[in-house]
Each structure stands twice: as structure tokens, then as C-alpha cells.
Scaffold this motif. Sequence first.
Motif, PDB file in Angstrom:
ATOM      1  N   SER A 161      -6.877 -47.227  58.726  1.00 57.47           N
ATOM      2  CA  SER A 161      -6.904 -48.129  57.576  1.00 57.47           C
ATOM      3  C   SER A 161      -8.286 -48.675  57.223  1.00 57.47           C
ATOM      4  O   SER A 161      -9.165 -48.808  58.065  1.00 57.47           O
ATOM      5  CB  SER A 161      -5.965 -49.307  57.843  1.00 57.47           C
ATOM      6  OG  SER A 161      -6.372 -50.014  58.999  1.00 57.47           O
ATOM      7  N   GLY A 165      -8.390 -51.787  56.201  1.00 56.30           N
ATOM      8  CA  GLY A 165      -8.278 -53.165  56.674  1.00 56.30           C
ATOM      9  C   GLY A 165      -8.184 -53.301  58.181  1.00 56.30           C
ATOM     10  O   GLY A 165      -8.196 -52.321  58.936  1.00 56.30           O
ATOM     11  N   THR A 167     -12.278 -58.649  58.128  1.00 55.65           N
ATOM     12  CA  THR A 167     -12.477 -58.062  56.803  1.00 55.65           C
ATOM     13  C   THR A 167     -12.143 -59.042  55.686  1.00 55.65           C
ATOM     14  O   THR A 167     -12.876 -59.147  54.694  1.00 55.65           O
ATOM     15  CB  THR A 167     -11.613 -56.792  56.655  1.00 55.65           C
ATOM     16  OG1 THR A 167     -12.075 -55.815  57.588  1.00 55.65           O
ATOM     17  CG2 THR A 167     -11.706 -56.226  55.247  1.00 55.65           C
ATOM     18  N   MET A 168     -11.033 -59.767  55.791  1.00 57.01           N
ATOM     19  CA  MET A 168     -10.651 -60.703  54.734  1.00 57.01           C
ATOM     20  C   MET A 168     -11.700 -61.788  54.548  1.00 57.01           C
ATOM     21  O   MET A 168     -11.988 -62.203  53.425  1.00 57.01           O
ATOM     22  CB  MET A 168      -9.288 -61.324  55.055  1.00 57.01           C
ATOM     23  CG  MET A 168      -8.134 -60.324  55.032  1.00 57.01           C
ATOM     24  SD  MET A 168      -7.948 -59.488  53.435  1.00 57.01           S
ATOM     25  CE  MET A 168      -7.536 -60.881  52.382  1.00 57.01           C
ATOM     26  N   ARG A 184     -14.526 -62.516  51.107  1.00 55.55           N
ATOM     27  CA  ARG A 184     -14.709 -63.790  50.410  1.00 55.55           C
ATOM     28  C   ARG A 184     -16.182 -64.179  50.280  1.00 55.55           C
ATOM     29  O   ARG A 184     -16.529 -65.083  49.508  1.00 55.55           O
ATOM     30  CB  ARG A 184     -13.959 -64.907  51.136  1.00 55.55           C
ATOM     31  CG  ARG A 184     -12.450 -64.730  51.145  1.00 55.55           C
ATOM     32  CD  ARG A 184     -11.773 -65.949  51.758  1.00 55.55           C
ATOM     33  NE  ARG A 184     -10.320 -65.791  51.825  1.00 55.55           N
ATOM     34  CZ  ARG A 184      -9.667 -65.389  52.893  1.00 55.55           C
ATOM     35  NH1 ARG A 184     -10.325 -65.108  54.009  1.00 55.55           N
ATOM     36  NH2 ARG A 184      -8.362 -65.269  52.867  1.00 55.55           N
ATOM     37  N   SER A 192       1.821 -53.822  54.881  1.00 49.20           N
ATOM     38  CA  SER A 192       1.268 -55.042  54.282  1.00 49.20           C
ATOM     39  C   SER A 192       1.249 -56.199  55.265  1.00 49.20           C
ATOM     40  O   SER A 192       0.361 -57.053  55.219  1.00 49.20           O
ATOM     41  CB  SER A 192       2.096 -55.434  53.053  1.00 49.20           C
ATOM     42  OG  SER A 192       2.053 -54.436  52.069  1.00 49.20           O
ATOM     43  N   ARG A 233      -4.469 -55.909  56.887  1.00 43.10           N
ATOM     44  CA  ARG A 233      -5.018 -56.703  55.790  1.00 43.10           C
ATOM     45  C   ARG A 233      -6.475 -56.334  55.544  1.00 43.10           C
ATOM     46  O   ARG A 233      -7.259 -56.381  56.493  1.00 43.10           O
ATOM     47  CB  ARG A 233      -4.910 -58.201  56.129  1.00 43.10           C
ATOM     48  CG  ARG A 233      -3.485 -58.656  56.422  1.00 43.10           C
ATOM     49  CD  ARG A 233      -3.460 -60.098  56.839  1.00 43.10           C
ATOM     50  NE  ARG A 233      -2.232 -60.399  57.588  1.00 43.10           N
ATOM     51  CZ  ARG A 233      -2.011 -61.536  58.236  1.00 43.10           C
ATOM     52  NH1 ARG A 233      -2.936 -62.488  58.247  1.00 43.10           N
ATOM     53  NH2 ARG A 233      -0.885 -61.721  58.901  1.00 43.10           N
ATOM     54  N   PRO A 234      -6.817 -55.989  54.299  1.00 45.97           N
ATOM     55  CA  PRO A 234      -5.911 -55.737  53.186  1.00 45.97           C
ATOM     56  C   PRO A 234      -5.236 -54.369  53.319  1.00 45.97           C
ATOM     57  O   PRO A 234      -5.695 -53.527  54.087  1.00 45.97           O
ATOM     58  CB  PRO A 234      -6.841 -55.751  51.973  1.00 45.97           C
ATOM     59  CG  PRO A 234      -8.151 -55.261  52.515  1.00 45.97           C
ATOM     60  CD  PRO A 234      -8.226 -55.813  53.907  1.00 45.97           C
ATOM     61  N   ALA A 235      -4.147 -54.168  52.593  1.00 46.64           N
ATOM     62  CA  ALA A 235      -3.417 -52.902  52.638  1.00 46.64           C
ATOM     63  C   ALA A 235      -3.251 -52.350  51.224  1.00 46.64           C
ATOM     64  O   ALA A 235      -3.434 -53.066  50.233  1.00 46.64           O
ATOM     65  CB  ALA A 235      -2.042 -53.114  53.273  1.00 46.64           C
ATOM     66  N   HIS A 236      -2.909 -51.068  51.138  1.00 47.72           N
ATOM     67  CA  HIS A 236      -2.634 -50.404  49.857  1.00 47.72           C
ATOM     68  C   HIS A 236      -3.808 -50.545  48.879  1.00 47.72           C
ATOM     69  O   HIS A 236      -3.616 -50.757  47.685  1.00 47.72           O
ATOM     70  CB  HIS A 236      -1.367 -50.969  49.205  1.00 47.72           C
ATOM     71  CG  HIS A 236      -0.173 -50.961  50.108  1.00 47.72           C
ATOM     72  ND1 HIS A 236       0.107 -49.917  50.957  1.00 47.72           N
ATOM     73  CD2 HIS A 236       0.818 -51.877  50.277  1.00 47.72           C
ATOM     74  CE1 HIS A 236       1.234 -50.192  51.611  1.00 47.72           C
ATOM     75  NE2 HIS A 236       1.672 -51.361  51.229  1.00 47.72           N
ATOM     76  N   THR A 237      -5.020 -50.441  49.396  1.00 46.37           N
ATOM     77  CA  THR A 237      -6.199 -50.586  48.544  1.00 46.37           C
ATOM     78  C   THR A 237      -6.466 -49.289  47.785  1.00 46.37           C
ATOM     79  O   THR A 237      -5.805 -48.269  47.974  1.00 46.37           O
ATOM     80  CB  THR A 237      -7.445 -50.924  49.382  1.00 46.37           C
ATOM     81  OG1 THR A 237      -7.844 -49.755  50.122  1.00 46.37           O
ATOM     82  CG2 THR A 237      -7.169 -52.061  50.353  1.00 46.37           C
TER      83      THR A 237
END
Length: 334
Positions: free
Chosen positions: A190, A192, A215-216, A220, A263, A267-271
Motif C-alpha cells: 500500500s 498508506g 503518512t497522515m 497535513r 479503509s 490510511r490513506p486507502a483507495h488512493t
Amino acid sequence: MGSITDVSGIKVGQTQDLVALTGCTIILCPQGAVGGVDVRGSAPGTRETDLLDPSNLVQAVHAIALCGGSAFGLAAATGVMAWLSEHGYGFKTLHGVVPIVPAAVIYDKGLGSAEHYPDEQMGYIACTLAGNEVLEGSHGVGTGASIGKLMGVQHSMKSGVGSASSSIWLKQPDGEKRVYTVGALVVTNSFGDVYSQNKIIGGLCDHKNGELLDTMRQLRLETSFSLKPEPGVNTTLAVIATDAPLNKASARKLAQMAQDAISRAIRPAHTMFDGDTVFALSTAPESEKTLDPFGLSCLGAIATEALIEAIERSVLEAHPAGGLPSARKPNRGE
């Protein structure tokens, strides 16, 4: 914990190239299984997924091939077809059987050799090795898998294959209660980070000190604007299998519900950089009536939990490789 092979009619075979750091994992259901698929990512690499549409003719698949090597790795599915055909398994036509083998790939060329990928021979050999044991971590399609690639593979961590299973009591259409098994197998590759109970267990990493960079959090920060992630190098692939009776439409719904595990665990997923794909298989006899909506909803909820556990195990069971550290040895790669 269990594994996907706890489901009757399912076997798993894996082969890998430990030098090129690539491989394939074959989920065999040679007697045929009702199949469904849900493609949620924006950079998928797949084969024969259109056959799983409920409106199309073919009602059963005979294997699912999960392969490294990006689109080149789809060649391994040809070897799976050859093995199945030799043993008389497939969709019956007037001129012989045609095995149905949907496949999906991950991009692992940035970790090992970009010139080598799973081929027909590797797919064939994986079928000959198929059994009830599922080797987790850096095996099969997980040999070259990695996670946390916001800053490129050089700041990622090693991941691999994970599997889990669970059981659930469901009511039959005739009112009889019966226990069913649902299993999950995943390769986590992934963009994420991977979480367990809201805590990061692997992902974007400073290899010098083993610090997880989150990553999240990085997304930011203003400094993220200067980052240019490489497109198409990430994908989480999963197979959900059950002995509960499903038709093609309900198998697809099961795959859709199980996507929630990605999901929740990643995180994040489905990018735009992931090609997340989940297959679902039912090995129940054709004579059994499919689950009602409530039964299917219950099964999907349990399948999601099994896939979350499998994703966690795909990280926790991985060993360092290709210079990447793993959750087992976070401070250095080997």
C-alpha cells in the motif's frame, strides 16, 4: 487465527524468486467456486474480472492468481490454466475445458529486479505446491511487497502475505441454523500505513532510526507539497472465501463489504496510486440456496474483520528484505 484454507475446497500454492524479490500466490478452487470482485483502487492491474459480472455467462472460477511483476506478472495465470487443464478442471465446452482464472497484480519492481517477474512456469509450479498451509509474510506474491510509500520505496517498510479465518452461525432459507467458515488472504502493498487498534504498526519510515513517520501527519504538513509519489506502484489485493452459499451478485456484495477492511486498516486507502482489488469466492454446492440479505450482511461483517486481521498479519509476519526494515526488525533492513 486460521487461514483461508479452512474453507472447504480452497488450497493455496506459492512460489517466489528470492533474488528478484517477486512471486505469486494462487488460490485454487479446482472444483469451481462462485466468484465476485470489487475493484476500488485507481491503478489496478487485472485479468478476467469482467467474467465475474453477475450478468455474464460463466458461473464459476477455478483459481485466483495474485502476482508480482506489475502487468507482466499476469503471465503466471497462463501457467495456472495449464495445470488446471491438465487435470480436467475448467468451464466445459464442446472442445474441452477452459479454466477460469481471474488475476490481479502488485507493482514490486522497485524493490527487487525490474527485469524479472512471475511467468507461466512460476504459476504452474505454485499449483503443484498447493495445499492447506499458507506461509505468511515475505512469501509468494508478498515477496516484494512494501508499505508506506509517500516518500518512495526508500522510506517504506517490508510487508507481505497474511491470512485469517472465522466462523459464523447463519440461518438457512428453510429456517435451519448452520455454521459457516469465512477466510481471507491478502497481500499488502500500500501507499498508506497499516494500523492495528488505531496504532501504526508499519509504513512510512526513517530507516536510520526506525521511526515511523505517519503518512497522515505528513500529508497535513506544508512540506508534502514538494513530494511527488510514484504513480501505480501500490496495490492491496485480497481474496475472501466462504462455504456459505452465494450467487454471483451476492459474491460481489461480499467483496464490496470486505473492501471496508482496507479503509479501516490502511490510511490513506483507495488512493489514485493504489489498485486495491478484493475477490470473493463461495465453494458451497450449487444446490444450496443463496443467503438472504441479512445473512449476507452478517457474513460480510465477519469477512471484513477477518481481512483486517489478515492485513495486520501481512505486516507483522514479514521479514526485512531488499534493504527494507520490517515490523519484526524496524531499525534495519537485511
